[in-house]
Design a protein around this motif. Structure first.
Motif, PDB file in Angstrom:
ATOM      1  N   ARG A   1       0.832  -1.206   0.000  1.00 53.09           N
ATOM      2  CA  ARG A   1       0.000   0.000   0.000  1.00 53.09           C
ATOM      3  C   ARG A   1       0.870   1.261   0.000  1.00 53.09           C
ATOM      4  O   ARG A   1       0.601   2.218  -0.730  1.00 53.09           O
ATOM      5  CB  ARG A   1      -0.907  -0.010   1.234  1.00 53.09           C
ATOM      6  CG  ARG A   1      -1.909   1.137   1.313  1.00 53.09           C
ATOM      7  CD  ARG A   1      -3.024   0.961   0.325  1.00 53.09           C
ATOM      8  NE  ARG A   1      -4.099   1.922   0.536  1.00 53.09           N
ATOM      9  CZ  ARG A   1      -5.130   2.060  -0.275  1.00 53.09           C
ATOM     10  NH1 ARG A   1      -5.227   1.295  -1.352  1.00 53.09           N
ATOM     11  NH2 ARG A   1      -6.082   2.945  -0.028  1.00 53.09           N
ATOM     12  N   MET A   2       1.914   1.255   0.810  1.00 55.20           N
ATOM     13  CA  MET A   2       2.812   2.408   0.860  1.00 55.20           C
ATOM     14  C   MET A   2       3.497   2.627  -0.488  1.00 55.20           C
ATOM     15  O   MET A   2       3.578   3.753  -0.991  1.00 55.20           O
ATOM     16  CB  MET A   2       3.854   2.215   1.960  1.00 55.20           C
ATOM     17  CG  MET A   2       3.294   2.316   3.372  1.00 55.20           C
ATOM     18  SD  MET A   2       4.570   2.011   4.627  1.00 55.20           S
ATOM     19  CE  MET A   2       3.662   2.416   6.132  1.00 55.20           C
ATOM     20  N   TYR A   3       3.990   1.553  -1.081  1.00 55.17           N
ATOM     21  CA  TYR A   3       4.657   1.674  -2.377  1.00 55.17           C
ATOM     22  C   TYR A   3       3.703   2.170  -3.455  1.00 55.17           C
ATOM     23  O   TYR A   3       4.104   2.904  -4.364  1.00 55.17           O
ATOM     24  CB  TYR A   3       5.244   0.325  -2.791  1.00 55.17           C
ATOM     25  CG  TYR A   3       6.473  -0.101  -2.021  1.00 55.17           C
ATOM     26  CD1 TYR A   3       7.512   0.788  -1.776  1.00 55.17           C
ATOM     27  CD2 TYR A   3       6.599  -1.411  -1.552  1.00 55.17           C
ATOM     28  CE1 TYR A   3       8.638   0.392  -1.079  1.00 55.17           C
ATOM     29  CE2 TYR A   3       7.725  -1.818  -0.850  1.00 55.17           C
ATOM     30  CZ  TYR A   3       8.744  -0.913  -0.618  1.00 55.17           C
ATOM     31  OH  TYR A   3       9.859  -1.307   0.074  1.00 55.17           O
ATOM     32  N   SER A   4       2.441   1.775  -3.371  1.00 53.90           N
ATOM     33  CA  SER A   4       1.483   2.169  -4.403  1.00 53.90           C
ATOM     34  C   SER A   4       1.284   3.680  -4.453  1.00 53.90           C
ATOM     35  O   SER A   4       0.904   4.228  -5.487  1.00 53.90           O
ATOM     36  CB  SER A   4       0.138   1.468  -4.168  1.00 53.90           C
ATOM     37  OG  SER A   4      -0.545   2.002  -3.042  1.00 53.90           O
ATOM     38  N   PHE A   5       1.543   4.357  -3.331  1.00 57.07           N
ATOM     39  CA  PHE A   5       1.420   5.816  -3.278  1.00 57.07           C
ATOM     40  C   PHE A   5       2.749   6.522  -3.552  1.00 57.07           C
ATOM     41  O   PHE A   5       2.803   7.752  -3.554  1.00 57.07           O
ATOM     42  CB  PHE A   5       0.904   6.257  -1.908  1.00 57.07           C
ATOM     43  CG  PHE A   5      -0.565   6.011  -1.693  1.00 57.07           C
ATOM     44  CD1 PHE A   5      -1.508   6.628  -2.493  1.00 57.07           C
ATOM     45  CD2 PHE A   5      -0.999   5.163  -0.684  1.00 57.07           C
ATOM     46  CE1 PHE A   5      -2.871   6.412  -2.292  1.00 57.07           C
ATOM     47  CE2 PHE A   5      -2.356   4.940  -0.474  1.00 57.07           C
ATOM     48  CZ  PHE A   5      -3.290   5.561  -1.281  1.00 57.07           C
ATOM     49  N   GLY A   6       3.808   5.755  -3.730  1.00 56.86           N
ATOM     50  CA  GLY A   6       5.112   6.369  -3.955  1.00 56.86           C
ATOM     51  C   GLY A   6       5.864   6.688  -2.684  1.00 56.86           C
ATOM     52  O   GLY A   6       6.820   7.469  -2.704  1.00 56.86           O
ATOM     53  N   MET A   7       5.452   6.103  -1.564  1.00 59.17           N
ATOM     54  CA  MET A   7       6.168   6.300  -0.301  1.00 59.17           C
ATOM     55  C   MET A   7       7.460   5.482  -0.290  1.00 59.17           C
ATOM     56  O   MET A   7       7.604   4.515  -1.042  1.00 59.17           O
ATOM     57  CB  MET A   7       5.301   5.866   0.878  1.00 59.17           C
ATOM     58  CG  MET A   7       4.057   6.688   1.112  1.00 59.17           C
ATOM     59  SD  MET A   7       3.093   5.985   2.484  1.00 59.17           S
ATOM     60  CE  MET A   7       1.874   7.270   2.734  1.00 59.17           C
ATOM     61  N   THR A   8       8.360   5.863   0.598  1.00 58.28           N
ATOM     62  CA  THR A   8       9.563   5.077   0.863  1.00 58.28           C
ATOM     63  C   THR A   8       9.490   4.585   2.299  1.00 58.28           C
ATOM     64  O   THR A   8       9.814   5.326   3.234  1.00 58.28           O
ATOM     65  CB  THR A   8      10.839   5.912   0.665  1.00 58.28           C
ATOM     66  OG1 THR A   8      10.896   6.382  -0.683  1.00 58.28           O
ATOM     67  CG2 THR A   8      12.081   5.079   0.956  1.00 58.28           C
ATOM     68  N   PRO A   9       9.038   3.363   2.521  1.00 56.61           N
ATOM     69  CA  PRO A   9       8.952   2.851   3.892  1.00 56.61           C
ATOM     70  C   PRO A   9      10.341   2.744   4.525  1.00 56.61           C
ATOM     71  O   PRO A   9      11.325   2.439   3.851  1.00 56.61           O
ATOM     72  CB  PRO A   9       8.325   1.465   3.714  1.00 56.61           C
ATOM     73  CG  PRO A   9       7.683   1.496   2.367  1.00 56.61           C
ATOM     74  CD  PRO A   9       8.527   2.408   1.537  1.00 56.61           C
TER      75      PRO A   9
END
Length: 250
Positions: free
Chosen positions: A161-169
């Protein structure tokens, strides 16, 4: 903006400043949408647009103990809400610490450390932050295997889910905190038996953890093994890691 975070944050800015809505956690107001105009009556922004710039390129969210204070028992449904809230606020660098005990279990198996040995190492779900930082061990445990497995599955959903928004966990890294049994398996390693942390009253069932010196070759070996296992489980997408340990243990 171009990323999912930037576009979502821009949408939230419009809703907040032009439609006067409030989006928060349930205990601090929740969704307050009564001021949103009816369809066809939404406020128009100037044709030239509005430029809103973030003051810093990265917005970091949470800390090492949030996982125990706030979301030890969260389901995927609750996590999905939180990630959606993050993206509306422009968060692009969130901590993602779930599931690491399942990773450690697989890593320590390479060193002939059994699951029973790890029962004394991992804390219970609400106390994992402090066992991860080397403040205590075993308190509130042991962790059922089903819980370890479920947390790893949950972590993969969170990351997707985080990657789908372009976040960097931000994923965990090795700090040197090790099970006590490692000292007997590697007697020449620089492993220090730490003193009591103030909440467990020097009780050896829970206090006085073990720290592997960062200058010892075994530190590099275990740290590398942990990173490799995470990459195997999650893929090569996040390149930011959090090295954490509590200074109160020294």
């Amino acid at each position: 903006g171009t990323s999912g975070v930037e576009l979502s944050a821009g949408f939230h800015w419009y809703l907040k400043h032009w439609c006067l809505i409030h989006i928060s956690w349930e205990k601090t107001g929740g969704l307050q949408l009564s001021s949103v105009p009816k369809v066809g009556s939404l406020p128009h922004v100037p044709s030239a647009g509005i430029l809103v710039q973030r003051p810093v390129p990265l917005s970091y969210y949470q800390n090492a103990v949030t996982s125990s204070y706030s979301h030890a028992w969260w389901s995927w449904e609750r996590w999905e809400k939180e990630i959606d809230w993050m993206v509306l606020q422009g968060v692009n660098l969130p901590l993602a610490f779930n599931g690491q005990e399942a990773i450690w279990q697989k890593v320590f198996e390479r060193y002939n450390i059994s699951r029973r040995d790890l029962d004394d190492f991992f804390g219970g779900p609400a106390f994992l932050s402090w066992s991860r930082m080397g403040n205590l061990h075993g308190w509130g445990g042991p962790l059922p295997q089903s819980w370890l497995d479920d947390q790893l599955v949950l972590q993969k959903k969170i990351l997707a889910r985080m990657y789908s928004f372009g976040m960097t966990p931000v994923l965990p890294a090795f700090s040197g905190n090790v099970p006590s049994v490692l000292k007997s398996k590697f007697p020449s390693a620089k492993i220090t038996h730490l003193g009591n942390w103030f909440t467990v009253h020097s009780d050896p069932r829970w206090c006085c953890t073990y720290l592997l010196d960062a200058t010892d070759p075994l530190f590099i070996e275990i740290g590398k093994a942990f990173m490799e296992q995470q990459l195997k489980e999650y893929g090569r997408r996040s390149h930011i890691y959090n090295w954490y340990i509590s200074l109160s243990i020294f």
